[in-house]
Design a protein around this motif. Structure first.
Motif, PDB file in Angstrom:
ATOM      1  N   ASN A 169       0.829  -1.211   0.000  1.00 27.80           N
ATOM      2  CA  ASN A 169       0.000   0.000   0.000  1.00 27.80           C
ATOM      3  C   ASN A 169       0.867   1.266   0.000  1.00 27.80           C
ATOM      4  OD1 ASN A 169      -2.377  -1.452  -0.018  1.00 27.80           O
ATOM      5  ND2 ASN A 169      -2.648  -1.390   2.206  1.00 27.80           N
ATOM      6  N   ILE A 170       1.939   1.235   0.783  1.00 29.25           N
ATOM      7  CA  ILE A 170       2.844   2.391   0.810  1.00 29.25           C
ATOM      8  C   ILE A 170       3.515   2.579  -0.543  1.00 29.25           C
ATOM      9  CG2 ILE A 170       4.997   3.310   1.789  1.00 29.25           C
ATOM     10  CD1 ILE A 170       4.230   1.922   4.423  1.00 29.25           C
ATOM     11  N   ALA A 171       4.003   1.484  -1.126  1.00 27.76           N
ATOM     12  CA  ALA A 171       4.678   1.562  -2.422  1.00 27.76           C
ATOM     13  C   ALA A 171       3.731   2.072  -3.508  1.00 27.76           C
ATOM     14  CB  ALA A 171       5.238   0.190  -2.797  1.00 27.76           C
ATOM     15  N   ALA A 172       2.482   1.611  -3.477  1.00 29.66           N
ATOM     16  CA  ALA A 172       1.506   2.044  -4.479  1.00 29.66           C
ATOM     17  C   ALA A 172       1.174   3.524  -4.309  1.00 29.66           C
ATOM     18  CB  ALA A 172       0.239   1.194  -4.382  1.00 29.66           C
ATOM     19  N   TRP A 173       1.032   3.964  -3.056  1.00 32.05           N
ATOM     20  CA  TRP A 173       0.695   5.371  -2.803  1.00 32.05           C
ATOM     21  C   TRP A 173       1.832   6.302  -3.222  1.00 32.05           C
ATOM     22  CZ3 TRP A 173       2.732   8.997   0.762  1.00 32.05           C
ATOM     23  CH2 TRP A 173       1.975  10.175   0.891  1.00 32.05           C
ATOM     24  N   THR A 174       3.064   5.944  -2.873  1.00 33.84           N
ATOM     25  CA  THR A 174       4.196   6.802  -3.235  1.00 33.84           C
ATOM     26  C   THR A 174       4.400   6.846  -4.746  1.00 33.84           C
ATOM     27  OG1 THR A 174       5.730   4.961  -2.829  1.00 33.84           O
ATOM     28  CG2 THR A 174       5.392   6.526  -1.047  1.00 33.84           C
ATOM     29  N   GLU A 175       4.160   5.728  -5.427  1.00 32.31           N
ATOM     30  CA  GLU A 175       4.293   5.729  -6.882  1.00 32.31           C
ATOM     31  C   GLU A 175       3.206   6.580  -7.528  1.00 32.31           C
ATOM     32  OE1 GLU A 175       5.495   4.921 -10.826  1.00 32.31           O
ATOM     33  OE2 GLU A 175       6.488   5.010  -8.875  1.00 32.31           O
ATOM     34  N   ALA A 176       1.988   6.508  -6.984  1.00 31.35           N
ATOM     35  CA  ALA A 176       0.903   7.357  -7.506  1.00 31.35           C
ATOM     36  C   ALA A 176       1.230   8.833  -7.287  1.00 31.35           C
ATOM     37  CB  ALA A 176      -0.416   6.987  -6.820  1.00 31.35           C
ATOM     38  N   LEU A 177       1.808   9.153  -6.128  1.00 32.91           N
ATOM     39  CA  LEU A 177       2.213  10.528  -5.832  1.00 32.91           C
ATOM     40  C   LEU A 177       3.300  10.988  -6.804  1.00 32.91           C
ATOM     41  CD1 LEU A 177       2.325  13.085  -4.058  1.00 32.91           C
ATOM     42  CD2 LEU A 177       3.850  11.827  -2.504  1.00 32.91           C
ATOM     43  N   ARG A 178       4.263  10.134  -7.053  1.00 31.79           N
ATOM     44  CA  ARG A 178       5.349  10.477  -7.979  1.00 31.79           C
ATOM     45  C   ARG A 178       4.806  10.775  -9.368  1.00 31.79           C
ATOM     46  NH1 ARG A 178       8.214   8.864 -11.970  1.00 31.79           N
ATOM     47  NH2 ARG A 178       7.016   6.952 -12.241  1.00 31.79           N
ATOM     48  N   ARG A 179       3.903   9.927  -9.834  1.00 31.50           N
ATOM     49  CA  ARG A 179       3.331  10.134 -11.169  1.00 31.50           C
ATOM     50  C   ARG A 179       2.470  11.394 -11.215  1.00 31.50           C
ATOM     51  NH1 ARG A 179       3.527   5.887 -14.770  1.00 31.50           N
ATOM     52  NH2 ARG A 179       4.485   3.957 -13.966  1.00 31.50           N
ATOM     53  N   ALA A 180       1.705  11.632 -10.166  1.00 28.08           N
ATOM     54  CA  ALA A 180       0.842  12.812 -10.137  1.00 28.08           C
ATOM     55  C   ALA A 180       1.660  14.101 -10.173  1.00 28.08           C
ATOM     56  CB  ALA A 180      -0.047  12.788  -8.899  1.00 28.08           C
ATOM     57  N   CYS A 181       2.810  14.086  -9.502  1.00 24.44           N
ATOM     58  CA  CYS A 181       3.675  15.266  -9.463  1.00 24.44           C
ATOM     59  C   CYS A 181       4.621  15.329 -10.655  1.00 24.44           C
ATOM     60  CB  CYS A 181       4.483  15.284  -8.170  1.00 24.44           C
ATOM     61  SG  CYS A 181       3.472  15.560  -6.696  1.00 24.44           S
ATOM     62  N   ASN A 182       4.637  14.260 -11.465  1.00 20.70           N
ATOM     63  CA  ASN A 182       5.462  14.201 -12.671  1.00 20.70           C
ATOM     64  C   ASN A 182       6.939  14.432 -12.356  1.00 20.70           C
ATOM     65  OD1 ASN A 182       5.958  13.861 -15.419  1.00 20.70           O
ATOM     66  ND2 ASN A 182       5.770  16.049 -15.844  1.00 20.70           N
ATOM     67  N   ILE A 183       7.445  13.671 -11.386  1.00 13.27           N
ATOM     68  CA  ILE A 183       8.845  13.788 -10.984  1.00 13.27           C
ATOM     69  C   ILE A 183       9.515  12.422 -11.066  1.00 13.27           C
ATOM     70  CG2 ILE A 183       8.540  15.774  -9.463  1.00 13.27           C
ATOM     71  CD1 ILE A 183       8.411  13.811  -7.119  1.00 13.27           C
ATOM     72  N   ARG A 184      10.835  12.460 -11.093  1.00 14.16           N
ATOM     73  CA  ARG A 184      11.601  11.227 -11.102  1.00 14.16           C
ATOM     74  C   ARG A 184      11.679  10.645  -9.697  1.00 14.16           C
ATOM     75  NH1 ARG A 184      16.608  13.291 -14.927  1.00 14.16           N
ATOM     76  NH2 ARG A 184      15.362  13.643 -16.817  1.00 14.16           N
ATOM     77  N   ALA A 185      11.962   9.342  -9.627  1.00 14.13           N
ATOM     78  CA  ALA A 185      11.990   8.656  -8.336  1.00 14.13           C
ATOM     79  C   ALA A 185      13.020   9.264  -7.395  1.00 14.13           C
ATOM     80  CB  ALA A 185      12.285   7.168  -8.554  1.00 14.13           C
ATOM     81  N   ARG A 186      14.121   9.794  -7.935  1.00 11.19           N
ATOM     82  CA  ARG A 186      15.173  10.352  -7.085  1.00 11.19           C
ATOM     83  C   ARG A 186      14.753  11.648  -6.405  1.00 11.19           C
ATOM     84  NH1 ARG A 186      17.639  14.482 -10.014  1.00 11.19           N
ATOM     85  NH2 ARG A 186      17.306  14.443 -12.272  1.00 11.19           N
ATOM     86  N   ARG A 187      13.587  12.193  -6.770  1.00 14.41           N
ATOM     87  CA  ARG A 187      13.088  13.412  -6.127  1.00 14.41           C
ATOM     88  C   ARG A 187      12.054  13.122  -5.040  1.00 14.41           C
ATOM     89  NH1 ARG A 187      13.956  18.554  -8.583  1.00 14.41           N
ATOM     90  NH2 ARG A 187      14.922  18.456 -10.640  1.00 14.41           N
ATOM     91  N   LEU A 188      11.691  11.862  -4.819  1.00 11.72           N
ATOM     92  CA  LEU A 188      10.649  11.533  -3.843  1.00 11.72           C
ATOM     93  C   LEU A 188      11.188  10.561  -2.795  1.00 11.72           C
ATOM     94  CD1 LEU A 188       6.921  10.985  -4.413  1.00 11.72           C
ATOM     95  CD2 LEU A 188       8.172   9.291  -3.093  1.00 11.72           C
ATOM     96  N   PHE A 189      10.875  10.842  -1.519  1.00 15.74           N
ATOM     97  CA  PHE A 189      11.393  10.023  -0.424  1.00 15.74           C
ATOM     98  C   PHE A 189      10.279   9.687   0.563  1.00 15.74           C
ATOM     99  CE2 PHE A 189      14.933  12.219  -2.229  1.00 15.74           C
ATOM    100  CZ  PHE A 189      15.955  11.281  -2.202  1.00 15.74           C
TER     101      PHE A 189
END
Length: 389
Positions: A169-189
């Motif tokens: 659930n955490i992995a899915a939520w953070t990935e959805a957040l990353r896509r919504a913000c249109n950023i690369r994985a290295r910008r999200l923690f």
């Protein structure tokens, strides 16, 4: 005109602090995050309601002792409330954008399990539209609140290979957040900063965030932030990044067809490079001292730099030939300086003599000149920068 005036006019001086801006919606956990990162009770922490009503600057002093002696490094953390709040969001966003030029890093905090992210995306786009390389990171905070809420064991958490329901659930939520913000994985923690200052057992992801913060900032600021956050650096790799970035900047500065002005800008760039290199190798150095070292080194090659400035006075060469020739010299010269002071500082020599500097420059000159083509290509790419989210 004295050197301090030259450096001031070219924006090389600042207040010596690292400036970090933290923002996010009410209840996202900004205050808890600041306290957890600093290890201090800088901010009051609430229980979901708005604690911070006004923009506040928190001062955090870190004392380090090293080869350069005892050093106090000051961080100014600006806590900006009102993100997403009706009647406040536009005003506060404008205030943050106005501070962009004096801010070194932005942390945009998003609290789980929130899924309304349009304003976060818009803010990121506004920042990157002004500077595509600006270090803005998204902190996905309060991940412990993802379902099932009671199943929180940060020590066994593995979000790279999620197997439990909570991890998925955490992995899915953070990935959805990353896509919504249109950023690369290295910008999200993904992070859990804990509900209270003493809640250290519940925390997760802070060390990865600190490392990511250091990696995100420009090379000239990496060593400073690494010392603040107590993050270990690959010093030689960091130094090489600082040198290359400065050489590209010097090449761009030399391409201007304005006589003499480029020499001032190049000197400023080189002095800033030397300060950053000294910091990388655990020595505090002022811009004035660094500018003096640039002047000492310049005695060996000063004639070539002066020639480039004079060429710009010659009709027909001043706008094309002189500019190209100046850039061809300024970049490799900055590389030579950088490699030379890197070698000296790495060996613990922070007060080299003119002879020692000259010897190092002779040793590194051919290596730098061999990189002239790559340097020219890098300068060309930077002058036509694109999106880099």
């Amino acid at each position: 005109m004295d050197m301090d005036t030259l450096l001031n006019e070219n924006g090389m001086t600042d207040d010596g602090c690292f400036h970090m801006l933290v923002t996010g919606r009410t209840g996202s956990g900004k205050s808890s995050l600041i306290n957890a990162l600093t290890g201090r009770k800088l901010c009051r922490v609430g229980c979901g309601g708005p604690v911070t009503q006004d923009i506040r600057d928190y001062v955090w002093d870190v004392v380090r002792e090293d080869a350069g002696g005892r050093e106090t490094i000051r961080t100014v953390i600006t806590d900006v409330p009102g993100f997403g709040e009706k009647g406040r969001h536009e005003e506060r966003q404008a205030a943050m954008l106005d501070r962009l030029s004096s801010t070194h890093l932005i942390l945009l905090v998003v609290g789980a399990p929130d899924r309304a992210w349009e304003l976060e995306r818009s803010f990121i786009q506004e920042v990157l539209a002004r500077d595509p390389d600006f270090p803005i990171l998204v902190v996905a905070n309060k991940i412990d609140l993802m379902t099932p809420v009671r199943q929180w064991n940060p020590r066994s958490m593995d979000l790279e290979h999620p197997s439990s329901e909570k991890e998925r659930n955490i992995a899915a939520w953070t990935e959805a957040l990353r896509r919504a913000c249109n950023i690369r994985a290295r910008r999200l923690f993904p992070v859990c900063s804990g509900e209270g200052f003493e809640d250290a057992e519940s925390r997760y992801g802070l060390e990865a965030l600190k490392q990511g913060m250091v990696e995100a900032v420009p090379d000239a600021r990496k060593a400073m932030l690494a010392r603040i956050m107590n993050v270990k650096l690959d010093k030689d790799s960091t130094a090489d990044g600082i040198i290359w970035s400065a050489a590209v900047s010097a090449s761009l500065a030399a391409a201007t067809p304005i006589p003499i002005a480029d020499m001032v800008a190049i000197t400023s760039i080189q002095a800033g490079m030397i300060v950053a290199l000294a910091h990388t190798y655990n020595c505090t150095m002022t811009l004035g001292t660094a500018a003096g070292l640039v002047g000492t080194a310049g005695c060996a090659v000063g004639g070539r730099m002066l020639f480039q400035a004079l060429v710009k006075f010659i009709p027909g060469l001043g706008t094309v030939g002189g500019a190209v020739l100046g850039a061809a010299v300024a970049g490799p010269l900055t590389l030579t300086l950088g490699y030379s002071f890197r070698d000296l500082f790495a060996g613990g020599n922070f007060r080299p003599t003119a002879e020692e500097i000259q010897q190092r420059m002779e040793k590194n000159r051919k290596k730098a000149e061999a990189q002239a083509s790559a340097l020219n290509m890098a300068a060309g790419r930077r002058s036509g920068r694109g999106e880099n989210a």
